[in-house]
Every structure is written in C-alpha cells, then in structure tokens.
Enzyme design. Structure first.
Site, PDB file in Angstrom:
ATOM      1  N   PHE A  80      23.395 -34.112  29.775  1.00 16.32           N
ATOM      2  CA  PHE A  80      23.346 -32.661  29.530  1.00 16.32           C
ATOM      3  C   PHE A  80      22.066 -32.244  28.816  1.00 16.32           C
ATOM      4  CE2 PHE A  80      27.969 -33.555  29.350  1.00 16.32           C
ATOM      5  CZ  PHE A  80      28.447 -32.611  30.244  1.00 16.32           C
ATOM      6  N   SER A 124      22.407 -26.347  37.661  1.00 21.91           N
ATOM      7  CA  SER A 124      22.784 -24.952  37.458  1.00 21.91           C
ATOM      8  C   SER A 124      22.686 -24.179  38.764  1.00 21.91           C
ATOM      9  CB  SER A 124      21.819 -24.350  36.440  1.00 21.91           C
ATOM     10  OG  SER A 124      21.888 -22.950  36.454  1.00 21.91           O
ATOM     11  N   TYR A 148      12.893 -22.326  33.635  1.00 24.25           N
ATOM     12  CA  TYR A 148      14.130 -23.095  33.433  1.00 24.25           C
ATOM     13  C   TYR A 148      14.667 -23.574  34.781  1.00 24.25           C
ATOM     14  CZ  TYR A 148      19.213 -23.588  33.038  1.00 24.25           C
ATOM     15  OH  TYR A 148      20.506 -24.036  33.150  1.00 24.25           O
ATOM     16  N   LYS A 152      15.307 -27.463  36.482  1.00 21.46           N
ATOM     17  CA  LYS A 152      16.565 -27.968  37.059  1.00 21.46           C
ATOM     18  C   LYS A 152      16.345 -28.419  38.508  1.00 21.46           C
ATOM     19  CE  LYS A 152      19.225 -27.793  33.572  1.00 21.46           C
ATOM     20  NZ  LYS A 152      19.744 -29.040  32.969  1.00 21.46           N
ATOM     21  N   TYR A 175      26.370 -25.766  37.845  1.00 17.29           N
ATOM     22  CA  TYR A 175      27.344 -24.919  37.136  1.00 17.29           C
ATOM     23  C   TYR A 175      27.050 -23.462  37.410  1.00 17.29           C
ATOM     24  CZ  TYR A 175      27.083 -29.027  33.977  1.00 17.29           C
ATOM     25  OH  TYR A 175      27.021 -30.279  33.415  1.00 17.29           O
ATOM     26  N   ARG A 229      29.048 -12.220  38.428  1.00 10.28           N
ATOM     27  CA  ARG A 229      28.854 -13.668  38.227  1.00 10.28           C
ATOM     28  C   ARG A 229      30.187 -14.389  38.384  1.00 10.28           C
ATOM     29  NH1 ARG A 229      24.582 -12.004  38.415  1.00 10.28           N
ATOM     30  NH2 ARG A 229      22.738 -12.320  37.114  1.00 10.28           N
TER      31      ARG A 229
HETATM   32  C1  UD1 Z   1      21.691 -17.709  33.544  1.00 12.83           C
HETATM   33  C2  UD1 Z   1      21.370 -18.612  34.697  1.00 12.83           C
HETATM   34  C3  UD1 Z   1      22.181 -19.857  34.644  1.00 12.83           C
HETATM   35  C4  UD1 Z   1      21.947 -20.526  33.336  1.00 12.83           C
HETATM   36  C5  UD1 Z   1      22.417 -19.601  32.271  1.00 12.83           C
HETATM   37  C6  UD1 Z   1      22.217 -20.302  30.954  1.00 12.83           C
HETATM   38  C7  UD1 Z   1      20.758 -17.519  36.747  1.00 12.83           C
HETATM   39  C8  UD1 Z   1      21.222 -16.844  37.994  1.00 12.83           C
HETATM   40  N1  UD1 Z   1      21.697 -17.928  35.932  1.00 12.83           N
HETATM   41  O1  UD1 Z   1      22.945 -17.176  33.818  1.00 12.83           O
HETATM   42  O2  UD1 Z   1      21.794 -20.720  35.649  1.00 12.83           O
HETATM   43  O3  UD1 Z   1      22.615 -21.752  33.268  1.00 12.83           O
HETATM   44  O4  UD1 Z   1      21.659 -18.400  32.320  1.00 12.83           O
HETATM   45  O5  UD1 Z   1      21.786 -19.507  29.951  1.00 12.83           O
HETATM   46  O6  UD1 Z   1      19.597 -17.685  36.513  1.00 12.83           O
HETATM   47  N2  UD1 Z   1      24.252  -9.504  30.701  1.00 12.83           N
HETATM   48  C9  UD1 Z   1      24.319  -8.227  30.189  1.00 12.83           C
HETATM   49  N3  UD1 Z   1      24.013  -8.050  28.878  1.00 12.83           N
HETATM   50  C10 UD1 Z   1      23.649  -9.078  28.054  1.00 12.83           C
HETATM   51  C11 UD1 Z   1      23.581 -10.387  28.594  1.00 12.83           C
HETATM   52  C12 UD1 Z   1      23.895 -10.569  29.930  1.00 12.83           C
HETATM   53  O7  UD1 Z   1      24.633  -7.268  30.876  1.00 12.83           O
HETATM   54  O8  UD1 Z   1      23.370  -8.832  26.868  1.00 12.83           O
HETATM   55  C13 UD1 Z   1      24.600  -9.717  32.106  1.00 12.83           C
HETATM   56  C14 UD1 Z   1      23.499 -10.334  32.916  1.00 12.83           C
HETATM   57  O9  UD1 Z   1      22.682  -9.345  33.437  1.00 12.83           O
HETATM   58  C15 UD1 Z   1      24.308 -11.074  33.985  1.00 12.83           C
HETATM   59  C16 UD1 Z   1      25.600 -11.451  33.277  1.00 12.83           C
HETATM   60  O10 UD1 Z   1      25.675 -10.610  32.142  1.00 12.83           O
HETATM   61  O11 UD1 Z   1      24.632 -10.211  35.025  1.00 12.83           O
HETATM   62  C17 UD1 Z   1      25.625 -12.888  32.814  1.00 12.83           C
HETATM   63  O12 UD1 Z   1      24.436 -13.148  32.087  1.00 12.83           O
HETATM   64  P1  UD1 Z   1      24.189 -14.509  31.312  1.00 12.83           P
HETATM   65  O13 UD1 Z   1      25.390 -14.849  30.515  1.00 12.83           O
HETATM   66  O14 UD1 Z   1      22.889 -14.392  30.588  1.00 12.83           O
HETATM   67  O15 UD1 Z   1      24.104 -15.604  32.447  1.00 12.83           O
HETATM   68  P2  UD1 Z   1      23.225 -15.628  33.782  1.00 12.83           P
HETATM   69  O16 UD1 Z   1      21.965 -14.875  33.607  1.00 12.83           O
HETATM   70  O17 UD1 Z   1      24.098 -15.298  34.918  1.00 12.83           O
END
Ligand code: UD1
Length: 337
Positions: A80, A124, A148, A152, A175, A229
């Site tokens: 990991f 990922s 990042y 990966k 993941y 997501r």
């Molecule tokens: C990203 C990566 C994933 C990685 C993970 C680890 C992509 C597609 N995904 O996930 O591979 O392992 O980060 O950190 O690159 N959001 C908000 N407000 C916030 C934070 C997030 O609206 O303050 C939204 C984002 O726009 C997204 C969703 O919540 O739509 C999830 O975001 P997040 O938890 O950061 O994960 P990913 O970006 O999907």
C-alpha cells in the site's frame, strides 16, 4: 504464512491488516508514518488480540524491507505504501515519483532477493482518467491525468513487465472510492494535514472543525448536477485483499481487477445520506468544478466477482454510519485524547 503489509498503519492498510490476520496469516506491518499514526498499529493489535510486529521505515529502503522479510519469514506482500493526494501530486510531482515508484522498487528488489513471488498492489481507478463510458471494465482505456495517476499507471506497467517475464504473480487492485471505518470505530481515516477527499471533509463539517463543505460542480451532466463516484466500504475493500492473495494461486502473472460496488452516488446524495445518518444538516455550498475531476465514474465489478469470488457487501448507509462512528469518537483523529 506470513504477509508483509507496507503502508500497514494507513487507512486501508490497517483495515487490510485485520482482514489478513482474520484469514489465519501472520501479519507484519511496515510504515514510515508519513501519513499514518503509530496509534493505528496499537489499535490493530488490540482488535486482533495479537502482538503484530511493526517495522517503522520507508519501503524504498531495500535493506530494511529485506531484513523484515527475513526476520519474520515473509512469503507474500501487500503493498500500500504510497502518497495519494491528487492535488499534492500536481504541486510536487517529483516527490510523488520518488515515493510511489521508489517504495515499489524497494519492495520488488527485496522480494526478488528473497524469492518471494506473490504480490498485491494497491492501484486506483484514477488509471481510467476521465472515462467516456461507464461503468468501466478492466478493458476500458487507461489514461493518467495527474502525476499521482501516472505513478499508479507506471507502477502497474512495471509490474506487468516483471510478471510477464515470470518474476512475479500480482493482482493490480484498482480501488474506486473507499470510505467507512471498522465497525468498532477504533480505526478509520485520519489524513495528515488538510483532507482533500469528500467524506473526511464532510466529517470535519459534522464535528465542527469546518464551517461548510464545498461541492465541486453543480452543472455536471448527472441527475442532480453533482459528480458521481463509486464509494465502497473500506472493510469490503480489506476483505478483497485476502481474496486477491488467495486467487494468485490459480492466476499466475499480472491481473488487474476493479474494486467497487458497481453503483454510483452523487456528491449531493452522499451529503443527503450523511444528514440522514447523523440526524443533522451539513452546511454546504456549490462552487466551481475541481480541475481534473471526472464527471462520473463507477466500476463494473463483475470481473472481481469472477476472479476473486468477491463482491462488496456494505451499502452507502453502512459506509457513512461506520465512518461517522469513527469520527464522532475521534474528532481529531488518532490524536483525540
Ligand atoms: C481521487 C482519485 C482516486 C484516488 C483518490 C485518493 C480520480 C478519478 N480519483 O478520487 O483515484 O485514489 O482521489 O485521494 O482521480 N468533492 C467535493 N468537495 C470536496 C471534495 C470532493 O465536491 O471538498 C467531490 C469531488 O469533486 C468528487 C467526489 O467529491 O466528485 C469525490 O472526491 P474525492 O473524495 O476527492 O475522490 P476522487 O477525486 O473521486
């Protein structure tokens, strides 16, 4: 059997350590504690009633890894140890290459020296970039869109090359979005510094450490305009690592497997579920899109079911309930006194 878990004090590593212990394996944890707490190791020992050995150090240090493998009779590895913030990787790409590829190279060199062939690699869904078609299958096009993601993807490619030459049997586990925590609420996600992921930020609002959540984008082409997501429970994810090690016996070479539930939820749906579970409202504002975010991505999990005999068991409500239990008991993470 003895399994080395690098990054074993981290969020996913600590949960996986428990699942691996429960499968009857002797577990050895290695972590440099750069984004993890020694308290997680203590909690894993309590939860498993076992004095699990912990080696503090960098997985890039071949001598250290080799020594741990020899001392504890390691014959398989779950790797990991890596940095995982997309935003940080954009600002510090070299640090990401050094850490993520350096730790992988360190582990591989030590494995080769010891003749260890079974590996599970933490990858990922970021390797799919911004997919045109969902759900994504393992055959969907790969495209890294941030440093990042490049680390990966390159990690996967390196492993694929070594496996093709017969040097390794490896599961490349892609993941989707892990959230949730152990049912006891005694281990969970505790990011160092400011979190960047949705659920840790949402929890900070819930415990009063933050005024409001920012929802990145309300104008996506999704039912409610927010991005979608595939969230999966970290305990389901942990269990998939046991299944992956076991599947290696009948699957030599490199095999990429998606780990998700197969169902997407929007940011607003996650907030709605959190409000229901917590019985309180979560303050949020819709702001502009976050650069580099995909509009929607979820997994086709059928290959995981076929190859690993694994499907996610826990739904969004349970994920949020369990994540909340951890955060309510530990509003300041493992530092909570
Ligand atoms: C990203 C990566 C994933 C990685 C993970 C680890 C992509 C597609 N995904 O996930 O591979 O392992 O980060 O950190 O690159 N959001 C908000 N407000 C916030 C934070 C997030 O609206 O303050 C939204 C984002 O726009 C997204 C969703 O919540 O739509 C999830 O975001 P997040 O938890 O950061 O994960 P990913 O970006 O999907």
């Amino acid at each position: 059997m003895s399994v080395l878990v690098t990054g074993g004090a981290g969020y996913i590593g600590s949960h996986a350590a428990i699942a691996l212990h429960d499968s009857g394996r002797r577990v050895v944890l290695l972590d440099d504690l750069s984004n993890a707490s020694a308290a997680a190791v203590d909690a894993v020992r309590v939860l498993t009633s076992s004095d699990i050995p912990f080696v503090e150090g960098d997985a890039a240090d071949v001598g250290l890894v080799d020594d741990a493998m020899g001392r504890f009779g390691v014959d398989e590895v779950v790797h990991f140890a890596a940095s995982k913030s997309v935003a940080e990787s954009v600002n510090e790409p070299l640090a990401y290459f050094r850490n993520n590829l350096g730790s992988l190279l360190g582990v591989l060199a030590a494995m080769e020296a010891r003749g260890i062939k079974r590996l599970v690699f933490s990858s990922s869904c970021t390797v799919y970039g911004e997919p045109e078609v969902v759900p994504v299958t393992e055959a969907s096009p790969v495209a890294a869109v941030n440093p990042y993601g490049v680390t990966k993807l390159q990690g996967e490619q390196l492993l694929d090359v070594i496996a093709s030459a017969g040097g390794l049997d490896v599961m490349l586990l892609r993941y989707f979005n892990p959230i949730g925590a152990h049912l006891t609420g005694s281990i969970g996600e505790d990011p160092t510094g400011t979190p960047t992921n949705l659920v840790p930020l949402l929890m900070e609002v819930a415990v009063g450490r933050r005024d409001r959540l920012q929802v990145f984008g309300g104008d996506y082409d999704t039912p409610d305009g927010s991005a979608v997501r595939d969230y999966l429970h970290v305990v389901d994810l942990a269990e998939a690592h046991v299944a992956a090690l076991e599947a290696l016996a009948s699957r030599p070479g490199a095999t990429a497997v998606n780990l998700g539930t197969g169902r997407g939820y929007s940011v607003l749906e996650v907030i709605g579920m959190a409000e229901e579970v917590m019985g309180r409202s979560i303050a949020y504002e819709i702001v502009g899109r976050r650069p580099g975010d995909a509009e929607r991505i979820w997994a086709d999990p059928s290959f995981a079911s076929e190859v690993l005999g694994w499907t996610a068991q826990r739904g969004l409500r349970e994920m949020i309930q369990d994540h909340w239990r951890w955060c309510e008991a530990h509003p300041m993470g493992f530092e909570t006194v």
